[in-house]
Design an enzyme around this catalytic site. Structure first.
Site, PDB file in Angstrom:
ATOM      1  N   TYR A 122      -0.507  -0.934  10.459  1.00  0.00           N
ATOM      2  CA  TYR A 122      -0.805  -1.270   8.770  1.00  0.00           C
ATOM      3  C   TYR A 122       0.354  -0.689   8.141  1.00  0.00           C
ATOM      4  CZ  TYR A 122      -3.344  -1.441   4.644  1.00  0.00           C
ATOM      5  OH  TYR A 122      -3.829  -1.504   3.192  1.00  0.00           O
TER       6      TYR A 122
ATOM      7  N   SER B  59       0.771  -1.222  -0.014  1.00  0.00           N
ATOM      8  CA  SER B  59      -0.003  -0.012  -0.015  1.00  0.00           C
ATOM      9  C   SER B  59       1.029   1.335   0.030  1.00  0.00           C
ATOM     10  CB  SER B  59      -0.965  -0.063   1.290  1.00  0.00           C
ATOM     11  OG  SER B  59      -1.268   1.347   1.431  1.00  0.00           O
TER      12      SER B  59
HETATM   13  N1  LIG Z   1      -8.770  -0.825  -0.918  1.00  0.00           N
HETATM   14  C1  LIG Z   1      -7.810  -0.022  -0.811  1.00  0.00           C
HETATM   15  O1  LIG Z   1      -7.935   1.190  -0.966  1.00  0.00           O
HETATM   16  C2  LIG Z   1      -6.197  -0.500  -0.777  1.00  0.00           C
HETATM   17  C3  LIG Z   1      -5.137   0.465  -0.826  1.00  0.00           C
HETATM   18  C4  LIG Z   1      -3.951  -0.283  -0.616  1.00  0.00           C
HETATM   19  C5  LIG Z   1      -3.779  -1.393  -0.315  1.00  0.00           C
HETATM   20  N2  LIG Z   1      -4.691  -2.158  -0.148  1.00  0.00           N
HETATM   21  C6  LIG Z   1      -4.404  -3.592   0.061  1.00  0.00           C
HETATM   22  O2  LIG Z   1      -5.098  -4.286  -0.847  1.00  0.00           O
HETATM   23  C7  LIG Z   1      -5.444  -5.845  -0.596  1.00  0.00           C
HETATM   24  C8  LIG Z   1      -6.989  -6.043  -0.765  1.00  0.00           C
HETATM   25  O3  LIG Z   1      -7.701  -4.885  -0.178  1.00  0.00           O
HETATM   26  P1  LIG Z   1      -9.392  -4.840  -0.558  1.00  0.00           P
HETATM   27  O4  LIG Z   1      -9.428  -3.459  -0.379  1.00  0.00           O
HETATM   28  O5  LIG Z   1      -9.664  -5.484  -1.790  1.00  0.00           O
HETATM   29  O6  LIG Z   1      -9.865  -5.790   0.852  1.00  0.00           O
HETATM   30  P2  LIG Z   1     -11.229  -6.320   0.760  1.00  0.00           P
HETATM   31  O7  LIG Z   1     -11.718  -6.272   2.305  1.00  0.00           O
HETATM   32  O8  LIG Z   1     -12.347  -5.568   0.078  1.00  0.00           O
HETATM   33  O9  LIG Z   1     -10.956  -7.826   0.412  1.00  0.00           O
HETATM   34  C9  LIG Z   1     -10.139  -8.593   1.073  1.00  0.00           C
HETATM   35  C10 LIG Z   1     -10.434  -9.978   0.997  1.00  0.00           C
HETATM   36  O10 LIG Z   1      -9.340 -10.663   1.718  1.00  0.00           O
HETATM   37  C11 LIG Z   1     -10.196 -11.566   2.732  1.00  0.00           C
HETATM   38  N3  LIG Z   1      -9.445 -11.917   4.039  1.00  0.00           N
HETATM   39  C12 LIG Z   1      -9.227 -10.955   5.011  1.00  0.00           C
HETATM   40  N4  LIG Z   1      -8.404 -11.587   6.130  1.00  0.00           N
HETATM   41  C13 LIG Z   1      -8.019 -12.565   5.587  1.00  0.00           C
HETATM   42  C14 LIG Z   1      -7.186 -13.670   5.893  1.00  0.00           C
HETATM   43  N5  LIG Z   1      -6.806 -13.542   7.252  1.00  0.00           N
HETATM   44  N6  LIG Z   1      -6.912 -14.545   4.968  1.00  0.00           N
HETATM   45  C15 LIG Z   1      -7.514 -14.920   3.699  1.00  0.00           C
HETATM   46  N7  LIG Z   1      -8.184 -13.866   3.571  1.00  0.00           N
HETATM   47  C16 LIG Z   1      -8.650 -12.874   4.206  1.00  0.00           C
HETATM   48  C17 LIG Z   1     -11.589 -10.832   2.905  1.00  0.00           C
HETATM   49  O11 LIG Z   1     -12.245 -12.045   3.333  1.00  0.00           O
HETATM   50  C18 LIG Z   1     -11.684 -10.389   1.705  1.00  0.00           C
HETATM   51  O12 LIG Z   1     -12.544 -11.219   0.697  1.00  0.00           O
HETATM   52  C19 LIG Z   1      -5.095  -5.485   1.161  1.00  0.00           C
HETATM   53  O13 LIG Z   1      -3.684  -6.243   1.392  1.00  0.00           O
HETATM   54  C20 LIG Z   1      -4.986  -4.212   1.411  1.00  0.00           C
HETATM   55  O14 LIG Z   1      -4.385  -3.856   2.391  1.00  0.00           O
HETATM   56  C21 LIG Z   1      -5.996  -1.848  -0.247  1.00  0.00           C
END
Ligand SMILES: NC(=O)c1ccc[n+]([C@@H]2O[C@H](COP(=O)([O-])OP(=O)(O)OC[C@H]3O[C@@H](n4cnc5c(N)ncnc54)[C@H](O)[C@@H]3O)[C@@H](O)[C@H]2O)c1
Length: 253
Positions: A155, A141
């Protein structure tokens, strides 16, 4: 690397970025193992892929569990014959943020965002070695980049760890034929970011970027890092409203 005919595994593939990545890799011709701690969510992605996109199978796995991390890699080998691509996507964080929460609470964020990635790589590279190599993409991120204050310190620290881990592993390309890269997105329109937005005050919401990135854009970035054989130990930063950029490996900051 040509993705067609390869075996890929995506953690947290049930929603958001992970779902878009799983669908993209399947559309490009990979057999995809979708893993998620939420079985129903993972099943939704598998159904989407099964409905004419490509080939997928579900394995319920919590990336913070060593047994699950080992199990998901074994599943990929048993179900589809090996592992070529691993996307360590599962991640996230919840309030209260460090140091307000108890050690068990912020410890889970470290386990999910850093140790989970390390467990995936630990078991993943062993399977990839058996295939003569592979590609790993970690989803970090922009919260893990920089030297200024940040409102979710645990985080930010874990995601910074993923960046340093990725660059440190550049040598795996020579040692094992495994390329490890990472993408650091800004705000992406996913269930997680929508939940967070819903908790914000109107004033806080005003500070958000008007147009977040789309999960499909991050999936394109992941595909590029998988396909381009020159990418190893590279860190891609993609802030909303800006073009993506690769941090030069020699960069001091
Ligand atoms: N959405 C954003 O703005 C953003 C920005 C930067 C980085 N990220 C990173 O991108 C990645 C995905 O984020 P997102 O926004 O799509 O999240 P989200 O919560 O929309 O989806 C994440 C998925 O991961 C699953 N999950 C959660 N904990 C878990 C675990 N312990 N083991 C296996 N699966 C698990 C959840 O059930 C969900 O289906 C993450 O690593 C997040 O930190 C997101």
């Amino acid at each position: 690397m040509e993705v067609r005919g390869k075996v890929a595994l995506v953690t947290g593939g049930g929603a958001g970025i992970g779902r878009a990545v799983a669908v993209k890799l399947a559309r490009e011709g990979a057999s995809v193992v979708v893993t998620d701690v939420d079985e129903q969510a993972g099943d939704g992605t598998v159904r989407e892929i099964d409905s004419g996109v490509g080939r997928a199978a579900l394995f319920r796995a919590d990336v913070t569990s060593e047994a699950d991390a080992r199990g998901m890699i074994t599943f990929a080998e048993e179900e589809f014959g090996g592992l070529d691509v691993l996307v360590n996507n599962a991640g996230g964080v919840s309030e209260p943020y460090f140091p307000d929460g108890e050690p068990g609470h912020w410890g889970r964020a470290i386990d999910l965002n850093l140790r989970g990635v390390m467990l995936g790589i630990h078991f993943g590279v062993r399977a990839m070695e058996r295939r003569g190599g592979g590609a790993i993409v970690n989803v970090s991120s922009v919260g893990g980049i920089g030297f200024g204050p940040y409102d979710k310190p645990e985080y930010g620290a874990a995601k910074a760890g993923v960046v340093r881990l990725t660059a440190s592993l550049a040598t795996l390309k020579r040692r094992m034929g495994v390329r490890v890269n990472c993408v650091c997105p800004g705000l992406v329109d996913t269930p997680a970011s929508r939940r967070e937005r819903a908790r914000m005050t109107p004033e806080e919401q005003e500070g958000l970027p008007p147009v977040p990135l789309r999960p499909e854009e991050i999936a394109d970035a992941v595909l590029m890092l998988v396909e381009d054989e020159t990418m190893a130990g590279r860190v891609m930063i993609w802030r909303e409203g800006e073009p993506w950029q690769l941090v030069p490996p020699s960069s001091l900051y």
